[in-house]
Design a protein around this motif. Sequence first.
Motif, PDB file in Angstrom:
ATOM      1  N   ALA A 112       0.851  -1.200   0.000  1.00  0.00           N
ATOM      2  CA  ALA A 112       0.000   0.000   0.000  1.00  0.00           C
ATOM      3  C   ALA A 112       0.885   1.249   0.000  1.00  0.00           C
ATOM      4  O   ALA A 112       0.654   2.187  -0.776  1.00  0.00           O
ATOM      5  N   GLN A 131      -5.729   7.649   8.144  1.00  0.00           N
ATOM      6  CA  GLN A 131      -5.684   6.185   8.182  1.00  0.00           C
ATOM      7  C   GLN A 131      -6.845   5.627   9.007  1.00  0.00           C
ATOM      8  O   GLN A 131      -7.080   6.062  10.135  1.00  0.00           O
ATOM      9  N   PHE A 148       3.119  -0.023   6.164  1.00  0.00           N
ATOM     10  CA  PHE A 148       2.825   1.220   5.438  1.00  0.00           C
ATOM     11  C   PHE A 148       3.763   2.335   5.916  1.00  0.00           C
ATOM     12  O   PHE A 148       4.427   3.005   5.128  1.00  0.00           O
ATOM     13  N   TYR A 191      -5.954   5.858   3.667  1.00  0.00           N
ATOM     14  CA  TYR A 191      -5.487   4.470   3.692  1.00  0.00           C
ATOM     15  C   TYR A 191      -6.376   3.735   4.697  1.00  0.00           C
ATOM     16  O   TYR A 191      -6.352   4.040   5.887  1.00  0.00           O
ATOM     17  N   ILE A 219      -6.771   4.022  -0.772  1.00  0.00           N
ATOM     18  CA  ILE A 219      -6.084   2.724  -0.837  1.00  0.00           C
ATOM     19  C   ILE A 219      -6.718   1.834   0.225  1.00  0.00           C
ATOM     20  O   ILE A 219      -6.900   2.268   1.366  1.00  0.00           O
TER      21      ILE A 219
END
Length: 288
Positions: A112, A131, A148, A191, A219
């Motif tokens: 990612a 996130q 990540f 994310y 993502i």
Amino acid sequence: MGFAQVGAESGWRTANTKDIQESAKAAGIELKFSDAQQKQENQIKAIRSYIQQKVDVIAFSPVVESGWDTVLKEAQNAKIPVILTDRAVDSKDTSLYKTFLGSDFVEEGKKAGQWLVDQYKDSKDDVNIVQLEGTTGSAPANDRKAGFQQVISADPKFKIIASQSGDFTRAKGKEVMEAFLKSNPKIDVLYAHNDDMGLGAIEAIEGAGKVPGKDIKIITVDAVHDGMQALADGKINFIVECSPLLGTQLMDLAKKVVKGEQVPQRVVTEETTFTQEQAKEALPNRKY
Ligand code: GYE
């Protein structure tokens, strides 16, 4: 086999449960199945009841990483082998389980991060990231975050400006994203540790009058059907695959373990990644 499942929190989990039930049937293994509703205490109760019922083998996907030594010791004392599937435990004593079958979540987090690094390689500006973390204390949340972080920290322009658990569910993903949007005027990237939280967040983003996939790049991890559809539709930008189809391998390992045969300590699932174009191609043939 006594199987203590995490819950039914996501599309991934639903596909995983179905695959385990079907694979048990195909392998001629009688399956006792329990759903812990994402609570460790329920999983511990289920495992204790499998010990009492004297099953031949126990398999489970530990909701969080810590706190399993006592119950695993009880299984060991009762001479019932344990197989970890999907998620890991952090027990120092690895003799408490025979094998661990599942994905490499750190690797998923790295994939990612790498996509993001490649995507912004020609830009000097700050990239503001929010996130959505998975269940607090779970292996996939810990490891997807760490992998990540490791990759993006090579360039200080990547800034995680907010990070919070959405418990791997759509509803929580939406709720937390709404809060992120309220307190952060400039979000470039989301994310999310799974598709479901990403899908919830898409609703929040659209609700705030922004365009997911464009105003905010997204993502996610998993590549379940609804995630892949959103990717093909341009609302998600990149998905790291995490396969829920662990059933056949699990039943094979279980048969070997019950016969007393040697099995590898770790079996890693094979996985890929998907761009929007790749999702369009792959969608018609996806099994889940
Ligand atoms: O990514 C998420 C689920 O443990 C790999 O749990 C699994 C994760 C999966 O709820 O969707």
